[in-house]
Design a protein around this motif. Structure first.
Motif, PDB file in Angstrom:
ATOM      1  N   LEU A 132      10.866  23.920 -19.887  1.00  0.00           N
ATOM      2  CA  LEU A 132      11.363  22.795 -19.113  1.00  0.00           C
ATOM      3  C   LEU A 132      12.468  23.222 -18.148  1.00  0.00           C
ATOM      4  O   LEU A 132      13.302  24.075 -18.476  1.00  0.00           O
ATOM      5  N   LYS A 133      12.466  22.608 -16.991  1.00  0.00           N
ATOM      6  CA  LYS A 133      13.548  22.789 -16.047  1.00  0.00           C
ATOM      7  C   LYS A 133      14.567  21.666 -16.280  1.00  0.00           C
ATOM      8  O   LYS A 133      14.227  20.601 -16.798  1.00  0.00           O
ATOM      9  N   GLU A 134      15.795  21.915 -15.882  1.00  0.00           N
ATOM     10  CA  GLU A 134      16.842  20.924 -16.082  1.00  0.00           C
ATOM     11  C   GLU A 134      16.450  19.583 -15.462  1.00  0.00           C
ATOM     12  O   GLU A 134      16.047  19.508 -14.307  1.00  0.00           O
ATOM     13  N   GLY A 135      16.525  18.522 -16.274  1.00  0.00           N
ATOM     14  CA  GLY A 135      16.162  17.183 -15.821  1.00  0.00           C
ATOM     15  C   GLY A 135      14.753  16.765 -16.174  1.00  0.00           C
ATOM     16  O   GLY A 135      14.426  15.575 -16.091  1.00  0.00           O
ATOM     17  N   GLU A 136      13.904  17.711 -16.606  1.00  0.00           N
ATOM     18  CA  GLU A 136      12.531  17.377 -16.984  1.00  0.00           C
ATOM     19  C   GLU A 136      12.481  16.846 -18.418  1.00  0.00           C
ATOM     20  O   GLU A 136      13.375  17.124 -19.225  1.00  0.00           O
TER      21      GLU A 136
ATOM     22  N   GLY B 202      19.988  21.353 -20.038  1.00  0.00           N
ATOM     23  CA  GLY B 202      20.480  22.669 -19.653  1.00  0.00           C
ATOM     24  C   GLY B 202      20.812  23.509 -20.871  1.00  0.00           C
ATOM     25  O   GLY B 202      20.372  23.221 -21.983  1.00  0.00           O
ATOM     26  N   ARG B 203      21.617  24.556 -20.670  1.00  0.00           N
ATOM     27  CA  ARG B 203      21.976  25.469 -21.750  1.00  0.00           C
ATOM     28  C   ARG B 203      23.486  25.620 -21.840  1.00  0.00           C
ATOM     29  O   ARG B 203      24.198  25.518 -20.853  1.00  0.00           O
TER      30      ARG B 203
ATOM     31  N   MET C 205      20.071  25.151 -26.284  1.00  0.00           N
ATOM     32  CA  MET C 205      19.440  24.285 -25.309  1.00  0.00           C
ATOM     33  C   MET C 205      19.957  22.880 -25.570  1.00  0.00           C
ATOM     34  O   MET C 205      20.088  22.466 -26.727  1.00  0.00           O
ATOM     35  N   MET C 206      20.267  22.147 -24.490  1.00  0.00           N
ATOM     36  CA  MET C 206      20.809  20.792 -24.625  1.00  0.00           C
ATOM     37  C   MET C 206      19.729  19.767 -24.291  1.00  0.00           C
ATOM     38  O   MET C 206      19.040  19.883 -23.270  1.00  0.00           O
ATOM     39  N   PHE C 207      19.593  18.761 -25.158  1.00  0.00           N
ATOM     40  CA  PHE C 207      18.601  17.714 -24.956  1.00  0.00           C
ATOM     41  C   PHE C 207      19.242  16.340 -25.131  1.00  0.00           C
ATOM     42  O   PHE C 207      20.232  16.185 -25.848  1.00  0.00           O
TER      43      PHE C 207
END
Length: 256
Positions: free
Chosen positions: A157-161, A182-183, A196-198
């Motif tokens: 995944l890319k940031e925001g996906e 992001g990370r 990884m941040m979700f």
């Protein structure tokens, strides 16, 4: 203090994520400490065991959440979430939800019929039995995120996906959304862990609202175990940090 119950639920439902091969195995145990500032509010645990359903060995995951000390005095939480799901397809066979959150109680079991895409829910508190139609790839609240651990897109995944899955919860199927933020490196009692941040969401009006600031940090390695969870409040924040673990499939990557 009601946020404690929500954070325990969040921990149970956002256990961890990885791609391709199974990132967990029988015997995996994870424990997080929930705290508000310097106050130790409670703990949440997840354990992977093995059981037999339909004459085959399946995963049996047991998730527990509970308050301790003064938090227990002001807002008692005793949550028991369990799931039995297929080792190959990850499709659930059965779930248990037995909770007590500040006097709000619920005791249900669900039995999935994968051939007819239905789930029979037995409510032991209300003494009722109801059958609900579900989608072909539906997951229960616990199996959902073991499914996500092996999702082929989770580490791409890319940031925001985001990723979406169908989840059966509170007698209905809802869309669960997981957004990649992001990370970041997180400092733990074991050392720094790359994460990884979700941000997890359930449909607006459900347990979590999209405008709530709920974040989960997952180890950015083969295990993808939860390292930290945070719920921002009007004053301060409620957090859960990894406290102990054992039985991981691979050694947790830690920066000294």
């Amino acid at each position: 203090m009601k946020k404690i119950g929500l954070l325990i639920l969040l921990f149970i439902t956002t256990n961890s994520f990885v791609s391709q091969e199974d990132s967990y195995t029988t015997g995996e145990f994870i424990k997080l400490r929930i705290h508000y500032g310097l106050v130790n509010a409670g703990y949440a645990t997840l354990e992977v065991k093995e059981a037999v359903k339909n004459n085959k060995k399946v995963h049996h995951v047991i998730g527990k959440g509970y308050t301790v000390g003064m938090a227990k005095f002001f807002f008692k939480v005793e949550d028991d979430y369990q799931s039995y799901f297929d080792k190959i397809t990850n499709k659930p066979y059965q779930f248990l939800r037995k909770i007590d959150e500040g006097g709000y109680t619920k005791h249900q079991e669900g039995f999935f019929n994968q051939d007819s895409n239905t789930v029979l829910v037995k409510d032991y508190k209300k003494k009722t039995e109801k059958t609900f139609s579900v989608t072909d790839d539906v997951q229960d609240i616990v199996s959902s995120f073991y499914y996500l651990r092996n999702h082929p897109k989770i580490d791409k995944l890319k940031e925001g996906e985001s990723i979406y899955i169908d989840m059966f919860f509170d007698d209905e199927t809802t869309k669960f959304k997981l957004k990649f933020l992001g990370r970041e490196d997180i400092k733990t009692k074991f050392g720094k862990v790359s994460c990884m941040m979700f941000r997890p969401y359930v449909q607006a009006g459900r347990v979590f609202k999209e405008d709530e600031s709920l974040t989960v940090w997952i180890s950015d390695d083969e295990n993808k175990i939860p390292i930290r969870l945070k719920a921002s409040l009007a004053v301060g924040s409620l957090k859960a940090d990894i406290d102990s673990f054992k039985g991981l499939k691979t050694t947790l990557k830690v920066k000294k």
